[in-house]
Design a protein around this motif. Sequence first.
Motif, PDB file in Angstrom:
ATOM      1  N   VAL A 284       0.836  -1.203   0.000  1.00  0.00           N
ATOM      2  CA  VAL A 284       0.000   0.000   0.000  1.00  0.00           C
ATOM      3  C   VAL A 284       0.868   1.250   0.000  1.00  0.00           C
ATOM      4  CG1 VAL A 284      -1.725   1.322   1.272  1.00  0.00           C
ATOM      5  CG2 VAL A 284      -1.931  -1.170   1.104  1.00  0.00           C
ATOM      6  N   LYS A 285       0.555   2.192  -0.887  1.00  0.00           N
ATOM      7  CA  LYS A 285       1.310   3.440  -1.014  1.00  0.00           C
ATOM      8  C   LYS A 285       0.388   4.636  -0.759  1.00  0.00           C
ATOM      9  CE  LYS A 285       5.144   1.444  -2.482  1.00  0.00           C
ATOM     10  NZ  LYS A 285       4.659   0.056  -2.388  1.00  0.00           N
ATOM     11  N   PRO A 286       0.913   5.701  -0.190  1.00  0.00           N
ATOM     12  CA  PRO A 286       0.104   6.903   0.039  1.00  0.00           C
ATOM     13  C   PRO A 286      -0.499   7.411  -1.268  1.00  0.00           C
ATOM     14  CG  PRO A 286       2.210   7.067   1.187  1.00  0.00           C
ATOM     15  CD  PRO A 286       2.299   5.859   0.305  1.00  0.00           C
ATOM     16  N   GLY A 287      -1.778   7.758  -1.214  1.00  0.00           N
ATOM     17  CA  GLY A 287      -2.437   8.325  -2.384  1.00  0.00           C
ATOM     18  C   GLY A 287      -3.032   7.321  -3.337  1.00  0.00           C
ATOM     19  N   ALA A 288      -2.720   6.053  -3.158  1.00  0.00           N
ATOM     20  CA  ALA A 288      -3.290   5.021  -4.027  1.00  0.00           C
ATOM     21  C   ALA A 288      -4.711   4.688  -3.561  1.00  0.00           C
ATOM     22  CB  ALA A 288      -2.432   3.762  -4.012  1.00  0.00           C
ATOM     23  N   VAL A 289      -5.461   4.012  -4.408  1.00  0.00           N
ATOM     24  CA  VAL A 289      -6.739   3.424  -3.999  1.00  0.00           C
ATOM     25  C   VAL A 289      -6.470   1.966  -3.636  1.00  0.00           C
ATOM     26  CG1 VAL A 289      -9.090   2.870  -4.709  1.00  0.00           C
ATOM     27  CG2 VAL A 289      -8.000   4.954  -5.553  1.00  0.00           C
ATOM     28  N   VAL A 290      -7.083   1.480  -2.591  1.00  0.00           N
ATOM     29  CA  VAL A 290      -6.917   0.083  -2.178  1.00  0.00           C
ATOM     30  C   VAL A 290      -8.216  -0.657  -2.473  1.00  0.00           C
ATOM     31  CG1 VAL A 290      -6.490  -1.485  -0.247  1.00  0.00           C
ATOM     32  CG2 VAL A 290      -5.261   0.692  -0.377  1.00  0.00           C
ATOM     33  N   VAL A 291      -8.109  -1.725  -3.256  1.00  0.00           N
ATOM     34  CA  VAL A 291      -9.262  -2.544  -3.627  1.00  0.00           C
ATOM     35  C   VAL A 291      -8.982  -3.981  -3.202  1.00  0.00           C
ATOM     36  CG1 VAL A 291     -10.677  -3.426  -5.521  1.00  0.00           C
ATOM     37  CG2 VAL A 291      -9.844  -1.061  -5.586  1.00  0.00           C
ATOM     38  N   SER A 292      -9.937  -4.607  -2.557  1.00  0.00           N
ATOM     39  CA  SER A 292      -9.742  -5.973  -2.076  1.00  0.00           C
ATOM     40  C   SER A 292     -10.901  -6.881  -2.457  1.00  0.00           C
ATOM     41  CB  SER A 292      -9.587  -5.978  -0.549  1.00  0.00           C
ATOM     42  OG  SER A 292      -9.472  -7.299  -0.047  1.00  0.00           O
ATOM     43  N   ALA A 293     -10.572  -8.135  -2.682  1.00  0.00           N
ATOM     44  CA  ALA A 293     -11.585  -9.185  -2.725  1.00  0.00           C
ATOM     45  C   ALA A 293     -12.105  -9.388  -1.309  1.00  0.00           C
ATOM     46  CB  ALA A 293     -10.967 -10.482  -3.250  1.00  0.00           C
ATOM     47  N   PRO A 294     -13.252 -10.044  -1.133  1.00  0.00           N
ATOM     48  CA  PRO A 294     -13.715 -10.351   0.228  1.00  0.00           C
ATOM     49  C   PRO A 294     -12.651 -11.143   0.991  1.00  0.00           C
ATOM     50  CG  PRO A 294     -15.449 -10.789  -1.374  1.00  0.00           C
ATOM     51  CD  PRO A 294     -14.198 -10.523  -2.165  1.00  0.00           C
ATOM     52  N   GLN A 295     -12.461 -10.809   2.251  1.00  0.00           N
ATOM     53  CA  GLN A 295     -11.433 -11.444   3.077  1.00  0.00           C
ATOM     54  C   GLN A 295     -12.028 -11.900   4.401  1.00  0.00           C
ATOM     55  OE1 GLN A 295      -8.503 -11.825   1.733  1.00  0.00           O
ATOM     56  NE2 GLN A 295      -8.224 -10.151   0.251  1.00  0.00           N
ATOM     57  N   ALA A 296     -11.287 -12.738   5.099  1.00  0.00           N
ATOM     58  CA  ALA A 296     -11.641 -13.066   6.483  1.00  0.00           C
ATOM     59  C   ALA A 296     -11.634 -11.768   7.291  1.00  0.00           C
ATOM     60  CB  ALA A 296     -10.638 -14.061   7.056  1.00  0.00           C
TER      61      ALA A 296
ATOM     62  N   GLY B  61      -3.947   7.147   4.145  1.00  0.00           N
ATOM     63  CA  GLY B  61      -4.888   8.069   3.531  1.00  0.00           C
ATOM     64  C   GLY B  61      -5.445   7.594   2.210  1.00  0.00           C
ATOM     65  N   CYS B  62      -5.634   6.297   2.076  1.00  0.00           N
ATOM     66  CA  CYS B  62      -6.112   5.702   0.822  1.00  0.00           C
ATOM     67  C   CYS B  62      -7.608   5.393   0.902  1.00  0.00           C
ATOM     68  CB  CYS B  62      -5.361   4.400   0.520  1.00  0.00           C
ATOM     69  SG  CYS B  62      -3.572   4.569   0.397  1.00  0.00           S
ATOM     70  N   ARG B  63      -8.316   5.606  -0.190  1.00  0.00           N
ATOM     71  CA  ARG B  63      -9.692   5.121  -0.265  1.00  0.00           C
ATOM     72  C   ARG B  63      -9.667   3.598  -0.298  1.00  0.00           C
ATOM     73  NH1 ARG B  63     -12.420   5.928  -4.689  1.00  0.00           N
ATOM     74  NH2 ARG B  63     -10.758   6.715  -6.013  1.00  0.00           N
ATOM     75  N   TYR B  64     -10.645   2.970   0.346  1.00  0.00           N
ATOM     76  CA  TYR B  64     -10.669   1.503   0.457  1.00  0.00           C
ATOM     77  C   TYR B  64     -12.026   0.978   0.030  1.00  0.00           C
ATOM     78  CZ  TYR B  64     -10.454  -3.113   2.705  1.00  0.00           C
ATOM     79  OH  TYR B  64     -10.468  -4.464   2.960  1.00  0.00           O
ATOM     80  N   ARG B  65     -12.020  -0.018  -0.832  1.00  0.00           N
ATOM     81  CA  ARG B  65     -13.283  -0.631  -1.256  1.00  0.00           C
ATOM     82  C   ARG B  65     -13.100  -2.135  -1.412  1.00  0.00           C
ATOM     83  NH1 ARG B  65     -14.370   2.841  -6.372  1.00  0.00           N
ATOM     84  NH2 ARG B  65     -16.410   1.820  -6.312  1.00  0.00           N
ATOM     85  N   VAL B  66     -14.195  -2.856  -1.194  1.00  0.00           N
ATOM     86  CA  VAL B  66     -14.189  -4.323  -1.255  1.00  0.00           C
ATOM     87  C   VAL B  66     -15.195  -4.757  -2.308  1.00  0.00           C
ATOM     88  CG1 VAL B  66     -14.549  -6.468   0.033  1.00  0.00           C
ATOM     89  CG2 VAL B  66     -13.575  -4.462   1.190  1.00  0.00           C
ATOM     90  N   SER B  67     -14.808  -5.711  -3.138  1.00  0.00           N
ATOM     91  CA  SER B  67     -15.731  -6.220  -4.152  1.00  0.00           C
ATOM     92  C   SER B  67     -16.831  -7.039  -3.486  1.00  0.00           C
ATOM     93  CB  SER B  67     -14.995  -7.078  -5.182  1.00  0.00           C
ATOM     94  OG  SER B  67     -14.450  -8.239  -4.577  1.00  0.00           O
TER      95      SER B  67
END
Length: 432
Positions: A189-201, A216-222
């Motif tokens: 994870v890097k500052p300013g990037a968007v973080v997208v994840s598959a469903p996780q435990a 400070g990254c936006r975070y979203r989960v599929s």
Amino acid sequence: MLYEEARVYLDHVSKYGSVLGLESIKGLLRELGNPQNELRFIHIAGTNGKGSILACLSCILKEAGYRTGRYISPTVMEYRERFQIDGEYIKKAEFAEMTCKVKAAADRMICAGKTPPTAFEIETAIAFCYFEEQGCDFVVLETGLGGLLDATNVVEHTKVCVFSSISMDHIGVIGNTLEEIAENKAGIVKPGAVVVSAPQAPNVQKILADTAQKYGCRYRVSSPADAVFIENSIERQRFSYCEFGDLTLPLVGKHQIENATTALEVVRSLREEGISISSEAVKAGLSSVKWPGRFMVVGRNPLMIVDGAHNTDAAKRLAGSVREYLGGKKVTAVVGIFKDKEYQKIVEIMAPYLSSVYTVELPDKSRTLGQEELKAEFEKQGILAETSDGIQDAVKKAAENAGGDGAVLAFGSLSYLGEVISYVKGKEGETW
């Protein structure tokens, strides 16, 4: 330097093993003028599904008009598969040229008394030099091992950090618990990037969300549960997801819908960042995805399928696909597994779906689990198992045993599936 000489050089370097850490790769890239700093990255980490997400995103970005590099490992069909632009493998002459350039930089480091780069670090530098020289708009990048100290984590201009399903793998190397493994992978994870994840435990999701918040990254989960199925066959799936309607995906299994919807969330994130990607490009890109070795039908008489299920989570996903698509068929397996994997658990998961097994040794003799030991594991589960005189011998025997109504399933490691695919394709139209 010729292509063959470049491969000999890398084979020689690989004998010295691998070392986690960024000091050496940073030094090597400095010698080369830091080509990675001229590129934009979509960086993918995870345990299973990284490659499928990468394939989906690469094809979508290509269809959207972006010159897209992809860097992957391991490969299935051939070595040059590691370095691609818009789905085309690097040419042998170009690979030789890039290797010569990187070797010279590595030699300068060695002469200065610095730590010699590993084979993976050299390959990573080759990829960055190649993509920069070819003017790629985006590079879709897959981590090699973990995340935090992986050589690919030297990149700084990351638009989206993506996480496929995270589970137990490389135990003792990048962590001893699921939380430690997740922390390591979250290191991309890097500052300013968007973080997208598959469903996780839940414990993994918390680590990813906390890391995103820290930088400070936006975070979203599929949300693959929101996918609406239109068609589901052994060779393709059709579905709709959010604003994307009637998509065709030539990858099968419910886990591939998870991977595809994660890729679609990346697309949505890029759109929000001002990157133009039309719905037509999404549809055309997904329908053109090719990703060898993932529940891939390679023959029809008998039905032959290859899948690189190499850890327990992948084995569970494969078992689900076998239930869904091969229910009622006699399944004969060809199996080769690395001895540093949880092979007992993989055998336990898959045994209930198999009628008999032919074991093989993998091309990497230093890591392969012995045929007799693997045979004994299946016999413990009450499965008839035999050793073979090589991969082709195992496939031939399995095909004869399956007969016209049965199925052959080769799994356990991606490293030998290329030979299986080539052998089966070469026998098309012949009688087993």
